[in-house]
Design a protein around this motif. Structure first.
Motif, short mmCIF file in Angstrom:
data_model
loop_
_atom_site.label_atom_id
_atom_site.label_comp_id
_atom_site.label_asym_id
_atom_site.label_seq_id
_atom_site.Cartn_x
_atom_site.Cartn_y
_atom_site.Cartn_z
N CYS A 29 4.72 2.75 23.76
CA CYS A 29 4.65 3.83 22.78
C CYS A 29 6.05 4.10 22.23
N SER A 30 6.08 4.86 21.15
CA SER A 30 7.35 5.24 20.52
C SER A 30 7.14 6.51 19.72
N LEU B 159 12.58 4.95 29.69
CA LEU B 159 12.64 5.74 28.47
C LEU B 159 14.00 5.53 27.82
N ILE B 160 13.99 5.11 26.55
CA ILE B 160 15.22 4.83 25.82
C ILE B 160 15.16 5.55 24.47
N ILE B 161 16.25 6.23 24.12
CA ILE B 161 16.38 6.91 22.83
C ILE B 161 17.52 6.23 22.07
N THR C 76 21.95 2.82 21.66
CA THR C 76 21.22 3.55 22.68
C THR C 76 21.96 4.84 23.01
N ILE C 77 21.31 5.97 22.76
CA ILE C 77 21.91 7.28 23.03
C ILE C 77 21.65 7.71 24.46
N LEU C 78 20.42 7.54 24.91
CA LEU C 78 20.02 7.97 26.25
C LEU C 78 19.07 6.94 26.85
N SER C 79 19.13 6.83 28.14
CA SER C 79 18.19 5.97 28.88
C SER C 79 17.84 6.67 30.19
N PHE D 148 11.54 5.13 22.89
CA PHE D 148 10.64 4.07 23.34
C PHE D 148 10.29 4.30 24.82
N GLY D 149 9.08 3.90 25.20
CA GLY D 149 8.66 3.93 26.60
C GLY D 149 7.89 2.67 26.94
#
Length: 280
Positions: free
Chosen positions: A83-84, A102-104, A112-115, A95-96
Motif C-alpha cells: 500500500c501507499s 514503513l518508509i516515507i 527517504t525521510i523516515l523509515s 510505503f508499506g
C-alpha cells in the motif's frame, strides 16, 4: 292428549338467547378486536436512486490533455509493497510492505525521510493530515505523528493528548470487556525536538481476536471501518470511533465472503461488498 300435542309442536329458538352462546359471541368479538388493534411492525425501506451511489463523472473533454509521459519515478527500496499514501500537500509519500517496513519519501527528490519497522504486515496507509499518518496492520491500527512541519506536529500531539484525557476512565473501565485495546503514548521530549525526521507512536488500537483484511476511513476522519476475519474463517465488520475510543461489531447474515466495506462519501451509509451481494 292435548298436553302431549302441544309439546310435540316444533318451536323456533334464537341461538343468541342461549346462555353459552352469549359468552361465546363476546369471546369471539374480543379476540377479533384484539387482533384488529394489535400493533404491527413497520419496516422502513430505503428508496434511493442508483445514480446517488455513484460519483459524478467529469466530462471527457475536461480531462484533456491526457497524460502521455511519466514526470516522477519514486523508488521506495521495498520489494513487496502492499500500500501507499500521499500527504495532503503532495510533498511526501508513504510505503508499506508485507514485512512491516514503513518508509516515507519526499516526492520530488525520492529521498527517504523516515523509515520504521512495525513488526506486522501493513494492510493500508492513510495520511489524515500532513503530520498524522494512520497505519493499518493485520492486528492493529496505529496513529503516527510525523515531524514534517513544526506547527502541524504539535497540533497532532495535542489532539491525541486531549483524546486520552477525555477517555481515560472509559478506556480503563471497558478494556476488559472490549474486543479492542486502546493504548496511548506521549513523547514530550520528541514533541519539542527541532529536527525533522521524527515519528511518534501516538495511539494504538489492537484487536484481540480478529485479523484485519481491509479498511476505510470516514470522510470526517473520526471513524474507521475494518473488514476482519476470525480464527474460525468467518468474517465480521468492526467500526472504531477513535476520538471516543468506542468499538462496535456489526453482524450481517451472509454466507458469502465479505470482500470490502467502505463509507459513502456524502451520506451516512455503510456499503458492504460480498462476492454475490451488495449491502447498504
Amino acid at each position: 292428549p292435548p298436553e302431549l300435542f302441544q309439546h310435540s309442536i316444533p318451536k323456533v329458538y334464537n341461538l343468541r338467547s342461549l346462555e353459552s352462546s352469549t359468552q361465546l359471541i363476546k369471546d369471539q368479538f374480543q379476540r377479533l378486536l384484539s387482533l384488529y388493534l394489535a400493533p404491527r411492525v413497520l419496516k422502513k425501506k430505503i428508496h434511493m436512486k442508483k445514480e446517488d451511489l455513484l460519483e459524478e463523472l467529469p466530462n471527457i473533454e475536461d480531462l484533456k490533455p491526457w497524460p502521455s509521459r511519466s514526470i516522477y519515478k519514486i523508488s521506495s527500496g521495498l520489494t513487496n509493497v502492499t500500500c501507499s499514501s500521499v500527504s495532503l500537500n503532495d510533498n511526501y509519500i508513504a510505503f508499506g510492505d508485507i514485512f512491516g517496513h514503513l518508509i516515507i519519501c519526499h516526492v520530488r527528490t525520492s529521498k527517504t525521510i523516515l523509515s520504521l519497522h512495525t513488526k506486522e504486515e501493513i494492510v493500508g496507509l492513510r495520511f489524515i493530515t500532513n503530520a498524522l499518518l494512520m497505519v493499518v496492520g493485520v492486528k492493529s491500527v496505529i496513529f503516527y505523528c510525523v515531524r514534517l512541519k513544526a506547527s502541524e506536529y504539535s497540533e497532532a500531539i495535542e489532539r491525541f493528548r486531549q483524546i486520552y484525557e477525555d477517555n481515560k476512565e472509559k478506556v480503563i473501565l471497558e478494556a476488559s470487556k472490549s474486543k479492542a485495546e486502546f493504548t496511548f503514548n506521549h513523547y514530550e521530549n520528541k514533541a519539542s525536538a527541532e529536527s525533522n525526521g521524527v515519528i511518534v507512536d501516538l495511539m494504538r488500537i489492537s484487536l484481540k481476536t480478529s485479523k484485519i483484511n481491509s479498511f476505510d476511513l470516514h470522510p470526517k476522519n473520526d471513524f474507521i471501518v475494518l473488514t476482519c476475519s476470525k480464527s474460525d474463517s468467518t468474517n465480521q465488520i468492526e467500526v472504531i470511533n477513535f476520538s471516543k475510543c468506542k468499538h462496535t461489531v456489526i453482524t450481517i447474515k451472509t454466507k458469502s465472503k465479505i470482500e470490502k466495506t467502505i463509507f459513502h462519501n456524502r451520506k451516512p451509509y455503510l456499503v458492504i461488498m460480498t462476492v454475490t451481494h451488495l449491502f447498504i
